[in-house]
Design an enzyme around this catalytic site. Structure first.
Site, short mmCIF file in Angstrom:
data_model
loop_
_atom_site.label_atom_id
_atom_site.label_comp_id
_atom_site.label_asym_id
_atom_site.label_seq_id
_atom_site.Cartn_x
_atom_site.Cartn_y
_atom_site.Cartn_z
N ASP A 483 0.80 -1.22 0.00
CA ASP A 483 0.00 0.00 0.00
C ASP A 483 0.84 1.27 0.00
OD1 ASP A 483 -2.68 -0.65 -0.01
OD2 ASP A 483 -2.74 -1.06 2.13
N CYS A 484 2.09 1.13 0.36
CA CYS A 484 2.93 2.31 0.56
C CYS A 484 3.88 2.57 -0.60
CB CYS A 484 3.71 2.15 1.85
SG CYS A 484 2.61 1.98 3.25
#
Ligand code: GLC
Ligand code: GLC
Length: 811
Positions: A483-484
């Site tokens: 997600d990052c």
């Protein structure tokens, strides 16, 4: 250092001191009604949705102090204490907490009084039951008092903790006999209320928190308990609570038992009132009537234990390794069920007011529980697929109550569609139920455009085919599994969401991880097409898969390992060319799991690089070297201090990918070494370093660059549970469900020894004996099914049999 021990016979973890490094919690509830309960009786309760139907309060930013819960106070002369130690923290003469499967037990002793609590939520009713047994262990009579205590949440947990200008005026309760009814907002748009009751005549009650505690006191010094008398106040606004007072006389050796019930009641819109202003209590009375005696309690408790025994019996191993036995038979499967129930919503680290259910998270969680509750897995797949868009992309999250996609976060996480294939394939391999592929499933909840689920899978696959970048690798969008890794975000101002800021898609940034997924799940989709007789689709898909393999080999290989991605400038991410973040774990795991590089030696090279560059004694780090500064072009991943979370933390979720990848090249010793490093039971001895519960996985362990290397965070709700169970059960122990039947192909350490697995599969019980006379790591030389030798690894599926006995002998 340990703070307790495993009691495998009772399937419990026994905590022997309340002073654990962090609160160690358990989850009660199997369907709609849930309680989080810490080892000092902290925690909270909700019905269905932790944000919208929160029944009792949690104090935010309070993980370690853990100061709100469902407490029992005992006043014995001038001594006031709690069986779970909190909140008075009066030193106990003895303390024990047993977290079991769906229940917790506490025993506290002080000045010859023993208080034993058993708490659980029955499988079939929205109520939490606690049996309190008080025993006089001394030889003189005791006159003591017992006080219960819960603090109501005014239902919407988010609003409850911030909107005081309204909320301090709306609290309402009723009290009848021993039952306290919490009815805030029932007068207007709610048709539900909560009750807290005890099966005995009470000597007083309190419903106002300020009256109970007295001004400026916390729950550790409640004025009314100190006084020994509740004031029978009916709360009006402020902070409604529920507390019962019971004066108890105990002769020497005598015990008395009380059953407390905390329940949730919903009335029909036209049946809300008994008379104006008075709530209709019929349903509450009926619910409470079921649990009026100790026998009622014990019977419901037995039923719960049977429910869990039955679930956990679906996969059972007997081996010489007690850690594997314990984790596989009890805790890992239990955690898989909890992650199914909670998704990522409510834990001591997930606040229960934040994100809904993740599309990719839910699909992956399914891998761990599909063998336990296939019917509910089926329903979950349909729910998830119903939030997909017509072009195959997907809402990243959806709300469990409405089952609608969450438009705040939207779509654009380009790995999401492929996880739907992963989940569906796992379901069909487990159940053989291909009818699900023919179900009509809407897009974005719009039934007018519904197609079959199989068509959804096709669109998932084609979404990637239609969204490739300059290297013919999949475009990453907002992020992939990580997600990052936000390669299109370019956020320069604090407060902007890395996941939602900037364009959802750039025309350039690509993910090698998604490429690996495409190969793995593309093949699983092709197998489903074949199963439905669509060989043209199968051939088309496999041709696309081959193109992707070629792209990975050409531009996704860095010489010693797989590249992670290409950024928006088409620069490599996760390459020896980079100054930081040269190697990432995800593509090494996913590409090898997909079989890429297995034949040409690249898989082995990649996994050797993982061992050389990412390994630590506490697990395998997500990347190295850690990013030391913020890289605008990489996003949130570089926002974390080195060693934490996605910036070089040990992200437990992907450690099993490496372990599985090792089994794909036959290295059982190394696969198991990776398994052991994050396995809770194996690291119980370092609980003072690890700090989270030693019976469940945590999302993250701090990496080598971090100040607190080895310290875990975010326990319980993590995809680690499902992936580890998949790894140990299907790859290391090697009992893998295929479309045709169970396959047996273990990859264990040479010294692991023989073992037996009982596996319930499609209604048939398989007793599988695995022998390893020559201490090899992989390879089955012979497979005998009910005395008959069969070729290959797959046990032919025969639904006419109830029990099948299998012997597999390794080479
Ligand atoms: C969290 C998220 C998951 C994501 C992972 C890595 O566990 O729930 O969806 O894949 O972090 O960023
Ligand atoms: C995932 C990641 C986390 C990130 C979050 C954003 O949970 O683990 O680091 O901040 O997603 O939603």
């Amino acid at each position: 250092m340990k703070f307790g021990y495993f009691d495998d016979n009772n399937k419990e973890y026994v905590i022997t001191t309340p002073k654990t490094p962090l609160p160690w919690i358990n989850y009660l509830g199997c369907n709609d009604f849930f309680t989080l309960l810490s080892n000092t009786c902290g925690g909270y309760t909700f019905y269905k949705d932790a944000k919208l139907l929160r029944m009792t309060r949690y104090r935010y930013n309070d993980t370690t102090p853990d100061t709100n819960g469902k407490y029992f106070y005992i006043k014995d002369g001038d001594t006031i204490w709690n069986p779970g130690w909190q909140p008075t923290k009066t030193e106990l003469d003895s303390y024990e907490c047993r977290h079991g499967i769906g229940y917790s037990k506490f025993t506290g002793v002080k000045n010859n009084v023993e208080a034993a609590l058993v708490t659980f939520v029955p499988a079939d009713n929205p109520v939490e039951l606690t049996k309190v047994t008080l025993t006089n262990k001394g030889d003189a009579k005791k006159d003591i008092q017992l006080f219960s205590y819960v603090e109501w949440c005014l239902w919407n947990a988010d609003d409850d903790m911030k909107n005081y200008q309204r909320n301090l005026s709306i609290g309402e309760v009723e009290v009848v006999d021993s039952t306290i009814y919490h009815k805030t907002e029932y007068r207007e748009r709610r048709n539900h209320y909560a009750v807290y009751s005890v099966n005995a005549k009470i000597d007083g009650f309190e419903t106002s928190r300020d009256e109970f505690r007295g001004a400026y006191n916390g729950p550790d010094k409640p004025a009314a308990v100190i006084e020994g008398k509740l004031h029978n106040t009916i709360a009006s606004g402020w902070y409604p609570i529920a507390s019962h007072q019971l004066n108890v006389s105990l002769e020497a050796g005598e015990s008395k038992t009380f059953v407390f019930a905390l329940g949730y009641i919903e009335n029909a819109e036209d049946d809300k009132w008994e008379k104006p202003g008075v709530i209709n209590k019929k349903k509450a009375d009926a619910l409470l009537a079921k649990y009026q005696t100790t026998e009622d309690f014990d019977k419901a408790f037995d039923e719960l234990c049977k429910y869990w025994d039955n679930l956990l019996s679906k996969f059972h191993i007997k081996s010489s390794d007690e850690h594997v036995n314990r984790m596989v038979n009890i805790w890992n499967q239990y955690q898989c069920m909890v992650t199914f129930n909670m998704s990522r919503s409510a834990s001591y680290y997930e606040t229960g007011i934040g994100r809904g259910m993740g599309f990719r998270d839910s699909c992956q969680d399914l891998l761990g529980f599909v063998h336990l509750i296939p019917d509910r897995a089926r329903e979950r797949i349909i729910d998830i697929a119903s939030t997909q868009f017509q072009d195959g992309s997907a809402y990243h999250q959806y709300q469990p109550l409405t089952k609608k996609g969450n438009s705040d976060i939207g779509s654009g996480f380009n790995d999401d569609p492929l996880w739907l294939i992963a989940g569906t394939s796992a379901y069909i391999r487990e159940t053989g139920d291909t009818s699900i592929l023919k179900e009509m499933v809407p897009y974005d909840n719009d039934m007018s455009v519904a197609t079959t689920l199989m068509e959804h899978l096709k669109r998932s696959f084609d979404y990637i085919v239609n969204h490739k970048g300059p290297h013919d690798l999949p475009l990453i969008g907002r992020a992939d599994w990580n997600d990052c890794l936000n390669l299109n975000c370019f956020s320069e101002h604090p407060g902007e969401s890395f996941q939602c800021f900037g364009p959802s898609e750039g025309p350039v940034a690509e993910s090698v991880f998604i490429a690996g997924m495409f190969v793995k799940y593309g093949r699983e989709y092709a197998a489903l097409a074949k199963l439905l007789g669509d060989t043209a689709e199968e051939a088309r898909v496999l041709a696309e898969v081959d193109k992707m393999i070629a792209a990975i080999e050409k531009d996704g290989w860095d010489g010693e390992w797989f590249v992670r991605a290409y950024d928006a400038y088409s620069h490599k991410v996760g390459s020896k060319e980079c100054d930081e973040g040269q190697i990432y774990i995800e593509p090494q795991g996913m590409c090898v799991m997909a079989g890429v590089g297995v034949d040409n030696g690249n898989a082995e090279k990649a996994l050797n690089s993982v061992k050389a560059k990412l390994d630590t004694k506490y697990g395998v780090m997500i990347l190295q070297p850690a990013y030391t500064r913020y890289h605008l072009e990489l996003g949130e991943i570089t926002s974390y201090p080195p060693g934490y979370k996605e910036n070089a933390g040990i992200f437990c979720h992907n450690n099993p990918w490496i372990s599985i990848a090792e089994t794909c090249i036959g290295r059982g010793d190394r696969a198991f070494e990776v398994y052991k490093k994050t396995c809770p039971s194996y690291i119980e001895d370092i609980s003072e370093i690890h700090r989270t519960e030693p019976y469940v996985y945590s999302q993250m362990v701090a990496g080598a660059d971090a100040k607190f290397h080895g310290e875990a965070k975010n326990s319980w709700l993590t995809g680690t549970a499902a992936w580890t169970f998949t790894n140990i059960s299907q790859y290391i122990l090697g009992i893998y469900p295929t479309l045709e039947g169970l396959s047996v192909n273990p990859c264990t350490p040479a010294a692991f020894g023989d073992f037996n697995v009982t596996r319930v599969y499609r209604g048939v019980t398989y007793n599988i004996e695995i022998k390893n006379p020559n201490k090899v790591q992989k390879g089955v030389a012979s497979l005998t099914v009910d005395g008959v030798e069969v070729q290959g690894n797959v046990i032919p599926f025969d639904p006419s049999k109830k029990v099948v006995n299998v012997i597999a002998t390794m080479k």
